[in-house]
Structures are given as C-alpha cells and as structure tokens.
Design an enzyme around this catalytic site. Sequence first.
Site, short mmCIF file in Angstrom:
data_model
loop_
_atom_site.label_atom_id
_atom_site.label_comp_id
_atom_site.label_asym_id
_atom_site.label_seq_id
_atom_site.Cartn_x
_atom_site.Cartn_y
_atom_site.Cartn_z
N ASP A 1 44.99 46.68 53.66
CA ASP A 1 45.50 46.48 52.30
C ASP A 1 47.02 46.39 52.34
O ASP A 1 47.65 47.00 53.20
CB ASP A 1 45.12 47.66 51.39
CG ASP A 1 43.62 47.78 51.21
OD1 ASP A 1 42.93 46.74 51.34
OD2 ASP A 1 43.15 48.91 50.94
N ARG B 1 27.66 46.59 41.61
CA ARG B 1 28.53 47.73 41.89
C ARG B 1 29.94 47.39 41.42
O ARG B 1 30.43 46.27 41.64
CB ARG B 1 28.50 48.01 43.39
CG ARG B 1 29.45 49.09 43.83
CD ARG B 1 29.46 49.23 45.35
NE ARG B 1 30.46 50.23 45.71
CZ ARG B 1 31.22 50.17 46.79
NH1 ARG B 1 31.11 49.15 47.63
NH2 ARG B 1 32.11 51.13 47.03
#
Length: 735
Positions: A666, A726
């Site tokens: 990330d 989800r």
Amino acid sequence: MVILTLLCIYSNKRKGCTLGIRITSVDIGLRFGLEHFLVFFFFLTYTFYFSFFFSPEKLLVLTVATQETDGFHRFMQSANYFKFNVKVLGMGEEWKGGDVGRSIGGGQKVRLLKEAMESLADQEDFVVLFVDSYDLIFAGGPEEILRKFQQTNHKLVFAAEGIIWPDSRLAEKYPSVRNGKRFLNSGGFIGYTRYIQKIVNQWDLHDNDDDQLFYTKIYVDPLQREKLNMTLDHKCEIFQNLNGAVVNNHFFFLSYIIYFNYLANYIPNVWNYEQGCTICDQDMVDLSQLKEFPQVTVGIYIEQPTPFLTEFLERFLSLDYPKDKLNVFVHNSEVYHEKHIQKFWEENKDVFRSFKVVGPEETLTQGEARNMGIDLCRKDLSCDYYFSIDADVMLTNRQTIKLLIEQNRKIIGPLVTRHGKLWSNFWGALSLDGYYARSEDYIDIVQGKRVGVWNIPFMAHIYLIKGHTLRNELKERNVFVLERLDPDMAMCRNARDLGLFMYVTNRHEFGRLISIANYNTSHYNNDLWQIFENPLDWREKYINPNYTRIFTDNILEQPCPDVFWFPVLSEKACDELVEEMENHGSWSGGKHEDKRINGGYETVPTDDIHMKQIDFDKEWLHFIREFISPVTLKVFSGYYTKGYAIMNFVVKYTPNRQAYLRPHHDSSTFTINIALNNKGLDFQGGGCRFHRYNCSIESPRKGWSFMHPGRLTHLHEGLPTTNGTRYIAVSFIDP
Ligand SMILES: *[C@@H]1O[C@H](CO)[C@@H](O)[C@H](O)[C@H]1NC(C)=O
Ligand SMILES: *[C@@H]1O[C@H](CO)[C@@H](O)[C@H](O)[C@H]1NC(C)=O
Ligand SMILES: *[C@@H]1O[C@H](CO)[C@@H](O)[C@H](O)[C@H]1NC(C)=O
Ligand SMILES: *[C@@H]1O[C@H](CO)[C@@H](O)[C@H](O)[C@H]1NC(C)=O
Ligand SMILES: *[C@@H]1O[C@H](CO)[C@@H](O)[C@H](O)[C@H]1NC(C)=O
C-alpha cells in the site's frame, strides 16, 4: 415586593455595622454578589438574638391570600422557618381586589384586615404585622422585627418606597426626608393592635378600591399622622422593597419579580454553600407509597430535522416508567422524519396506554401542536401529569419522569445542557425586553457547583406540568400562543403572569441537549456527518462499545506479526456506511484507469467508492485522528501519526464482480482495514494474507480494524469472497 429583613446598612459604620448589604434597588442588589449577601446575612441573624424587648409570641402576622399560590407556599415556608405566628385571611374567597401590581386595587385586603382586627380587640399589647404574601419572604425572625419596630419609637410603621403610587399628585403633601425612601408602600406595615384598628376602621370603600391610596391619604394628613403615631420605614430597616421604579411598567415589574424569585432561591437559608439545598427534600411525593403510578401524558415534539432521532426514541422507550401509564402524543412536522416515526409507531403502537401521532400533513404551527398535546392531558381527568420533551433532548437518566414527579412542583424541568457548553434549557434571568440574560448563579447551576431546585423565569425543551395545574391555573390559557412570542416564551410568560413558579432541578444528571444546527439531510444516513456538531452522540452511535477497552483491558489482538486487530466501529456505523455507498452506487468496477486519482492509473485497482465521492472525507479524517491515532500511538510506540490520508474508500468484493485482490503493497506508512459486515452471514470466504509471514486472517469481525505497515514488510492480498458481498473500509495513512 418586600423582604422583611435585618440586613444592616452597608455604609453605616457608626452603628458598628460594617458587614452586610442592604438591597435598596435591583441595581445595587445585582452589583453586590450574592455570596456576600449570604455570608453576612447568616452572621447577622445569629448575632442579634440576645437583644429583644418583646416576647416573640406577642407578634402576630396577618396576611391575605385567596389562593394557595406558589408564592404563598414560599411565604409560609419562610414564615415557618422563623417560627412566625401567621394567620391567613381570605383563603378560598374570590379575589375582587383587581390586578394589584399592574393597576390599582387591593381594597379587599383592608376589608379583611378590618374584620380580623375586630376579633383582636382584647389583645392590646399585641403587635400586628400585616404583609402581602404572594411576593414576600421573611429574611429575619420575630425578635429582630420587634426590636427594629421598637427602635422606630412609633406605634404604626409602613414600608417605604422611592416611587409614589398610585396618585403622584399627592407627592408634595408628603413630608420630605433627608435620606431614605419617601413614599408609602402598603405591602407591609407593623403596629400595635389598637393603632391598626384605628386606621383600618376608617375603611368604607369597595374591594376593588386601592388600599395604598387609602393608607396614603391618611398618612399625608398631618393630624392623622400624629394621632396614629405613624411613620414610614424610610431606611428600609424592616421592609426591604425591591420595587424601586414604576410599578405599572410591565417589563420592570417583570424584572424585579424575577430578581426577587432569584433571591428567594437562597433566602431564608434555602440554599447555602455549606449545606446546599435545605428545602429540596420537603413535600416530596413518595411513589413507592402510591397504590399505582400516576398517569402521564407525554408530548414528543419534532419541530425541525433532528439528528439522532432514532436514538432519542430508543432512550424514551427505555425510561423506567410503566408504559401502560403513558399516553403518548407525537407531533412531527418534518417529512424527513416520517420514516423514523412510522417505524417507531409500528414497533410500539400497542405498548403504551394510548399512542397518537400527528404528522407534517396536518401543517400545525408549533404553538398549535403544543396546545394539542397539553389539551390531551387537560381534558382527561385521569391525566396526572403532562410531560413535554423535544427531540433534541437526549435523556440519559432512565428515572427522569419519576424524579420529576417526586419533586412535587406544579411546573418543573430537569436541567439539560449542551455537552461541554454553557448552553442549557433554562434562563436564570430575563433582559428588559424579555429575552435571555444571565443570572449571577447561572454558570454554577449549569456546571453543578450549586445543586438544588431553582425558581427560574424561563425554560424550554423538557418539563413536567401537573394535570391539576392545567385544569386550574392554566385552565383558560392558550398556553403556547401569546402575542407574537415563540411557543416556549409564550408558555413561560403565561406561567409568570399567573404567578406559577417554574423550577429547574439539577439534583441529578438527566441528559443533554444536542445541536440541531448544521443538520444536512441531503445524504442517506445523515447522522454520520454529525461528528463535528454532536461529537458525543456520534461517538455513542458509531464507535464500538468495546473501543475504550483497547486502552483499559488491552483487548487488542496481534494475529500476524505487526498486524494489529481491534474493535472500532459499531454495527450501526458499518451498516450505515455500506448503505450510504450502495445508495451512491457508482462503484469503480476495479479498472486500472481511474480519473479519481493523480495520474489516472491504479496498478492494483479495487471495486470501490472513495469517501470523497460521498462528501465524507473531512469527517472520515476526523474519525482517524480521534479514534485511530490513539491506537497507533499504543502499538507503534514512538510513532506519531499525522493522521492524514488521501486514499479513503470502501471496497466491495463479490464473486461476480471483483472477488479478491492480488498481492500488493500500500502507498501508506500504515493501513487500516475495517470489516463492515459479517462473514458467514453476509458472505463466505474473504480475509487477508500476509506473505512474508505466511499468515492469514480468515475470519474478519464486523466493526474490527486491522492496522499494519503498508510497505516493504507487509506484502498482502485480499482472499477471494466466494459467496455474497463483503465490504471493507480502507485508509492509507501517512502516505
Ligand atoms: C409616638 O409615640 C412615642 C411613644 O410611644 C412618642 O415618644 C413619640 O413622640 C410619638 N411620636 C409622635 C410623632 O407622636
Ligand atoms: C449538504 O450536503 C450536500 C451533499 O454533500 C451538499 O451538496 C450541500 O452543500 C450541503 N448543504 C449544506 C447546507 O451544507
Ligand atoms: C464487547 O466485548 C464483550 C466481551 O468480550 C462481548 O461479549 C460483546 O459482544 C462485545 N460487544 C460488541 C458490540 O462487540
Ligand atoms: C503456510 O502455512 C500453511 C499452514 O498455515 C502451510 O500449509 C504452508 O506449508 C505454509 N507455507 C510456507 C511456504 O511455509
Ligand atoms: C450463498 O449465499 C446465499 C445467501 O446469501 C445462500 O442461499 C447460498 O446457499 C450460499 N451458497 C453457498 C455455496 O454457500
């Protein structure tokens, strides 16, 4: 407006009295703090006990009261405190004496006194003190008053005031005085039985003639004055009079009554610093002694878009009071809230004794709606109390209704304040134009430094009124509609005009007022945006109840090296965030081309919506600073996060769109990843795997967040969601 008192004159050092304050006018009274007033007052009352000349039994107090008003009750309370021997004249009689205070009148008082004096003919050595009762309290005992009377060396002493009333043409006939007040006030006088008889026996007028004018004409006649051995209490040694200016000016009248009511919250010994409130436990209703609980009509008012309405209704439902004793009336003037009320109604329509909803389609004004609520109680003889609550009151004390009933007042409200602010639901004083003014004790009451039951001139938002009071004193009143006043102002003005006391109690914590300003209802779940305006309510609704246990019970988990796992969002927060995103609906589709980011290309795209797209980025960053940063500090000790993030988004994984995310780093110092729904219930599969440690977390928990370093060590992937959908909320913090 008179207080009988022994307070000695502030500047009169010759008499050896340097302590004490005399209230000669509202202004002076206000200038000196009440604290001095109280301290000196107690000092004085106890030091003068040694010197009296008459036996206190020889003093008889006579007063006229045709009704047991709140003012009368207060008068008797102060009289009993000093053990005065009081005889009340005229109780239950119809009052024909006019509206004293606003206009002339009061002759009925003289007639009643004249009749009463006939029966005292054989008690010549008695001293009679004749006083008004509705607006008077005693501040000293019989011994003190008798001693002061004796010192005047006259047989008949009237109260004095600075303003002549009702006939100013008589001014020149008054003897001049070098200092002190010049004119007669008939609100109080004291004299020997025989002399009082002599003066009242001259009465042959009507009940609605003016008593003050009658006594004044006698006083300004030099012959009568001498014959009756009559004088005025020019220096206010016995009678303290707050009424220093024009009586028939409504606003002045208002302000000195309010000031007097304020003083009477303390005198005589009603409240002091050492003991607090000394009368709060008197005349209580003991609910446990009643065969059944009183019936209460509840008026709930939703008069503007109001945040946290569902929570308000939940709190109302959780009040500890038998529901079959509650008649519920809801006025909702907002179309926006119809869905909330509809749900509340469906779930609870059979819970209460009765349940009535009036919606926005009726287009009632606020005043009309509030009158409708009050009428439901007024017209129902079985209604014992009317409890009014506005939707911006968050009641946290489940006992509120019981506590208010037990306090046994005609009108009483619990103190509620804006969290951390001085804003509350009452005013301690009124300005001359009838609006807000701050009393000397306001801040102490709001902050709970002075605790008690306070007589105040204005309150709103939440209060309890006795059904009996609605059917009697307020019988013919259009309670909430008066001139052009706001409904609350109208109610309080009506009460004040009728001499009904309004009390606010801060003897318990009851709850708080929320802010209804800046409530933007153009989103789907608008409370999410309230993090700045109502931080406490936001926190209660949206932060996981176990969040604080991260710091107290160390419930934080570490399922993989340097991956921390902790509860942060509540169920409601998760659900509303997902709803908000689905309502917005423009999922990115997980394409590499992405116009929302710099460069327009995303190497590891997800199917997502950015917080910025729903205009939630400021709020979300505030959430990170308030609730994530403290956790960061705990787990990565020594690292102070800026709490800044550009990439904040909700990701959706579902088998037929994007089900997983391939391994990646990330662009963050650390990342948070909050599960927004339940594995097993809402989806199968899912989870996260960290490659370096061959470590997977396959059972994400709704509302819990992962926190892990974003680069280098923590290459990770999103495991496939095999069924259902989800959702996760992700932020790349300190990019
Ligand atoms: C009033 O009576 C007292 C005696 O009780 C006397 O000393 C005084 O001179 C009288 N005053 C007047 C004005 O008559
Ligand atoms: C309310 O929110 C909408 C959507 O974010 C925004 O366009 C609007 O300017 C806001 N209104 C106010 C008064 O802030
Ligand atoms: C909070 O923690 C307790 C004890 O671990 C648990 O029983 C409860 O369900 C938790 N509450 C929430 C809302 O997660
Ligand atoms: C990773 O862990 C799983 C069990 O959790 C094991 O079966 C597998 O062999 C491990 N892989 C490596 C490369 O260690
Ligand atoms: C997928 O979820 C649906 C309900 O959401 C359920 O009916 C179905 O049995 C699930 N399929 C599998 C393979 O678990």
